[in-house]
Design an enzyme around this catalytic site. Structure first.
Site, mmCIF file in Angstrom:
data_model
loop_
_atom_site.group_PDB
_atom_site.id
_atom_site.type_symbol
_atom_site.label_atom_id
_atom_site.label_comp_id
_atom_site.label_asym_id
_atom_site.label_seq_id
_atom_site.Cartn_x
_atom_site.Cartn_y
_atom_site.Cartn_z
ATOM 1 N N ASP A 157 0.885 -1.255 -0.242
ATOM 2 C CA ASP A 157 0.011 0.009 0.130
ATOM 3 C C ASP A 157 0.682 1.330 -0.064
ATOM 4 O OD1 ASP A 157 -2.382 1.350 0.075
ATOM 5 O OD2 ASP A 157 -2.584 1.336 2.151
ATOM 6 N N LYS A 160 3.016 3.151 -5.929
ATOM 7 C CA LYS A 160 2.344 2.073 -6.903
ATOM 8 C C LYS A 160 3.617 1.526 -7.711
ATOM 9 C CE LYS A 160 -0.935 3.114 -4.427
ATOM 10 N NZ LYS A 160 -0.998 2.235 -3.117
ATOM 11 N N ASP A 185 -3.074 -2.985 -2.680
ATOM 12 C CA ASP A 185 -4.379 -2.118 -2.661
ATOM 13 C C ASP A 185 -3.999 -1.113 -3.718
ATOM 14 O OD1 ASP A 185 -6.685 -1.095 -1.715
ATOM 15 O OD2 ASP A 185 -5.725 0.369 -0.327
ATOM 16 N N ASN A 186 -5.410 -0.511 -4.113
ATOM 17 C CA ASN A 186 -5.201 0.467 -5.073
ATOM 18 C C ASN A 186 -4.740 0.032 -6.419
ATOM 19 O OD1 ASN A 186 -4.343 2.369 -2.350
ATOM 20 N ND2 ASN A 186 -6.401 2.567 -3.248
ATOM 21 N N GLU A 215 -13.451 5.868 -1.942
ATOM 22 C CA GLU A 215 -14.341 6.603 -0.935
ATOM 23 C C GLU A 215 -15.136 7.742 -1.494
ATOM 24 O OE1 GLU A 215 -13.807 8.376 3.888
ATOM 25 O OE2 GLU A 215 -11.992 8.223 2.336
#
Length: 230
Positions: A157, A160, A185-186, A215
């Site tokens: 996380d 990237k 993640d992401n 979100e």
């Protein structure tokens, strides 16, 4: 004259409120990048300046996925790349069995300082070792520095563009064993296309995608769970 000024001010404030609360969020909710710029850059910076406080941004939609994977793996040794302010660190550590160890890495000293306080407040400092610095510098030292032969679970996380180099470094350092689980993640927004291409096409991994959302938005994001096959 004063009444006119007050009326114009009230109308302007109402228009700005509608733009801030409804129109702009509705306009950007289907675009991951626009949503990130609006919520995490414009709104957060404005609120930070207005209040003098700094708010950590989290994405609650990944919580059940992270909890489920950690519970399933039940790792005795875990690594988190990207502590930020300690939110996911606490979520992982609270699910670990007694005697388990979580190493979490944060490059930014300011974030690391906040995370240490949050980890201590949660009473999890005995399970967590927070290391300041770059992931590329730490990974080759893990075996010797922490007496760990391999990792059961890795949560990615952080930056990237470091996802792919860092898992290749974990492979090269012999820190992944058959059954080690990576959770990234992401992977859609901001996105990690090279990482996804690697874990989805390499015979060394079996991968599964978990859909989530950014979100405040309907913009798709997700996590990639990859099991190392050896």
């Amino acid at each position: 004259m004063l009444l006119n000024v007050l009326a114009v001010t009230a109308v302007s404030a109402a228009v700005l409120y509608v733009l801030y609360k409804w129109l702009i969020p509705a306009a950007v909710q289907n675009s991951g990048w626009l949503a990130l710029i609006w919520h995490d850059v414009i709104v957060e910076r404005f609120l930070n300046i207005l209040t003098g406080l700094s708010r950590p941004q989290v994405t609650p939609s990944y919580r059940p996925i992270l909890d489920s994977v950690v519970s399933e793996v039940n790792p005795s040794t875990a690594l988190e790349l990207g502590t930020y302010c300690g939110y996911s660190t606490v979520r992982i550590a609270r699910l670990l069995s007694p005697g388990s160890k979580l190493i979490t890495v944060e490059f930014n000293p300011a974030y690391a300082a906040i995370a240490r306080q949050i980890i201590a407040h949660a009473g999890l400092q005995n399970k967590v070792t927070l290391v300041e610095g770059g992931s590329g510098d730490l990974i080759p030292k893990i075996k010797k520095q922490f007496g760990i032969t391999s990792l059961d679970f890795v949560f990615l996380d952080h930056w990237k563009d470091r996802y792919l180099p860092d898992i290749k470094l974990l492979e090269d350092c012999g820190l992944l064993k058959k059954g080690s689980v990576l959770l990234a993640d992401n992977v859609i927004c901001p996105g990690t296309p090279e990482y996804l291409e690697y874990v989805r096409n390499s015979p060394r991994y079996k991968s599964q995608y978990f859909k989530s959302y950014l979100e405040y938005t309907k913009a798709e994001d997700g996590l990639e769970k990859s099991v190392f096959l050896g």
